[in-house]
Design a protein around this motif. Structure first.
Motif, mmCIF file in Angstrom:
data_model
loop_
_atom_site.group_PDB
_atom_site.id
_atom_site.type_symbol
_atom_site.label_atom_id
_atom_site.label_comp_id
_atom_site.label_asym_id
_atom_site.label_seq_id
_atom_site.Cartn_x
_atom_site.Cartn_y
_atom_site.Cartn_z
ATOM 1 N N LYS A 142 -13.057 4.924 4.588
ATOM 2 C CA LYS A 142 -12.359 4.887 3.307
ATOM 3 C C LYS A 142 -11.644 3.549 3.108
ATOM 4 O O LYS A 142 -11.631 3.004 2.002
ATOM 5 N N ILE A 143 -11.033 3.035 4.168
ATOM 6 C CA ILE A 143 -10.380 1.724 4.094
ATOM 7 C C ILE A 143 -11.423 0.654 3.795
ATOM 8 O O ILE A 143 -11.247 -0.183 2.907
ATOM 9 N N ASP A 144 -12.520 0.689 4.538
ATOM 10 C CA ASP A 144 -13.589 -0.288 4.353
ATOM 11 C C ASP A 144 -14.115 -0.236 2.915
ATOM 12 O O ASP A 144 -14.272 -1.267 2.260
ATOM 13 N N ASN A 145 -14.348 0.953 2.396
ATOM 14 C CA ASN A 145 -14.868 1.123 1.033
ATOM 15 C C ASN A 145 -13.863 0.629 -0.014
ATOM 16 O O ASN A 145 -14.245 -0.042 -0.969
ATOM 17 N N ALA A 146 -12.594 0.975 0.155
ATOM 18 C CA ALA A 146 -11.578 0.561 -0.820
ATOM 19 C C ALA A 146 -11.448 -0.958 -0.857
ATOM 20 O O ALA A 146 -11.385 -1.554 -1.939
ATOM 21 N N ILE A 164 -2.648 -0.840 0.930
ATOM 22 C CA ILE A 164 -1.607 -1.802 0.563
ATOM 23 C C ILE A 164 -1.686 -2.927 1.588
ATOM 24 O O ILE A 164 -1.715 -2.685 2.799
ATOM 25 N N ILE A 165 -1.738 -4.146 1.079
ATOM 26 C CA ILE A 165 -1.919 -5.332 1.911
ATOM 27 C C ILE A 165 -0.614 -6.106 1.972
ATOM 28 O O ILE A 165 0.108 -6.212 0.985
ATOM 29 N N GLY A 166 -0.320 -6.688 3.130
ATOM 30 C CA GLY A 166 0.856 -7.535 3.319
ATOM 31 C C GLY A 166 1.817 -6.915 4.313
ATOM 32 O O GLY A 166 2.360 -5.841 4.058
ATOM 33 N N THR A 167 1.987 -7.580 5.457
ATOM 34 C CA THR A 167 2.879 -7.087 6.509
ATOM 35 C C THR A 167 3.782 -8.222 6.982
ATOM 36 O O THR A 167 3.560 -9.378 6.607
ATOM 37 N N VAL A 199 -8.849 8.513 -12.076
ATOM 38 C CA VAL A 199 -7.792 8.976 -11.177
ATOM 39 C C VAL A 199 -7.945 8.294 -9.816
ATOM 40 O O VAL A 199 -9.033 8.269 -9.235
ATOM 41 N N GLU A 200 -6.847 7.732 -9.319
ATOM 42 C CA GLU A 200 -6.846 7.089 -8.012
ATOM 43 C C GLU A 200 -6.991 8.137 -6.923
ATOM 44 O O GLU A 200 -6.285 9.143 -6.925
ATOM 45 N N LYS A 201 -7.908 7.898 -5.974
ATOM 46 C CA LYS A 201 -8.144 8.856 -4.883
ATOM 47 C C LYS A 201 -7.680 8.319 -3.526
ATOM 48 O O LYS A 201 -7.249 9.081 -2.677
ATOM 49 N N GLY A 219 -0.746 -4.740 -4.292
ATOM 50 C CA GLY A 219 -1.154 -5.728 -3.304
ATOM 51 C C GLY A 219 -2.330 -5.270 -2.480
ATOM 52 O O GLY A 219 -2.595 -5.823 -1.409
ATOM 53 N N GLY A 220 -3.053 -4.271 -2.920
ATOM 54 C CA GLY A 220 -4.199 -3.762 -2.177
ATOM 55 C C GLY A 220 -5.301 -3.333 -3.110
ATOM 56 O O GLY A 220 -5.348 -3.746 -4.276
ATOM 57 N N TYR A 221 -6.162 -2.476 -2.593
ATOM 58 C CA TYR A 221 -7.314 -2.002 -3.351
ATOM 59 C C TYR A 221 -7.388 -0.483 -3.251
ATOM 60 O O TYR A 221 -7.022 0.103 -2.238
ATOM 61 N N SER A 222 -7.880 0.124 -4.334
ATOM 62 C CA SER A 222 -7.984 1.581 -4.390
ATOM 63 C C SER A 222 -9.355 1.998 -4.884
ATOM 64 O O SER A 222 -10.036 1.235 -5.569
ATOM 65 N N THR A 223 -9.717 3.230 -4.531
ATOM 66 C CA THR A 223 -10.923 3.836 -5.080
ATOM 67 C C THR A 223 -10.491 4.897 -6.078
ATOM 68 O O THR A 223 -9.424 5.504 -5.950
ATOM 69 N N TYR A 224 -11.317 5.097 -7.096
ATOM 70 C CA TYR A 224 -10.996 5.993 -8.199
ATOM 71 C C TYR A 224 -12.160 6.934 -8.454
ATOM 72 O O TYR A 224 -13.278 6.690 -8.041
ATOM 73 N N THR A 225 -11.867 8.006 -9.177
ATOM 74 C CA THR A 225 -12.879 8.931 -9.652
ATOM 75 C C THR A 225 -12.540 9.282 -11.092
ATOM 76 O O THR A 225 -11.429 9.022 -11.549
#
Length: 157
Positions: free
Chosen positions: A96-100, A130-133, A124-126, A110-116
């Motif tokens: 799921k992380i790889d796909n997003a 979140i990126i940045g540490t 709708v976000e599924k 600051g990241g990427y999301s997958t939706y349906t």
């Protein structure tokens, strides 16, 4: 007799070559992603790596075109240790992380999301990353399934 010897030699050579080309079950090359990392990303192997390395140790890289985002061991508040403790870690979470990251949309966090698409709510976000540490701006802070999705626009059903 010469024919049988030649056939046996050819078959033996073919068998030896096929054994070299077919990875053994469970080997890292048997299940690898485009990034060259193991798809299964076993929690046990990550546990072992994080026990013997610092919180800044890079466990995996996720790619979005030529850009990559790193998953570091982290702490209880960011990185792999945080994701494992708060959201669970298994091959599904890894995929799921790889796909997003690879094909998701920027989520404004600051990241990427997958939706349906869900009628009547629309897009709708599924799943969210979140990126940045504290260790780096291209590091994975967290990733999780979105349980209370907010509509991103109405759709006609």
């Amino acid at each position: 007799m010469l024919f049988n010897t030649s056939v046996k030699a050819a078959l033996s050579a073919a068998a030896a070559m096929s054994a070299l080309l077919i990875p053994a079950a469970g080997s890292a090359s048997a299940a690898s992603s485009a990034s060259g990392e193991s798809v299964t990303a076993a929690a046990g192997s990550f546990d072992a790596k994080c026990r013997s390395h610092s919180r800044n140790y890079v466990l995996k890289k996720y790619y979005r075109g030529p850009q990559f985002f790193t998953l570091r061991c982290g702490t209880s508040t960011w990185g792999w240790k945080h994701i494992k403790a708060r959201h669970g870690w298994n091959s599904t979470m890894d995929r799921k992380i790889d796909n997003a990251i690879y094909s998701g949309d920027a989520n404004g966090r600051g990241g990427y999301s997958t939706y349906t698409i869900q009628c009547p709510r629309g897009r709708v976000e599924k799943f969210r990353t979140i990126i940045g540490t504290p260790a780096g701006t291209n590091d994975l802070l967290t990733a999780y399934k979105v349980d209370q999705p907010a509509a991103a626009g109405a759709a006609r059903c």
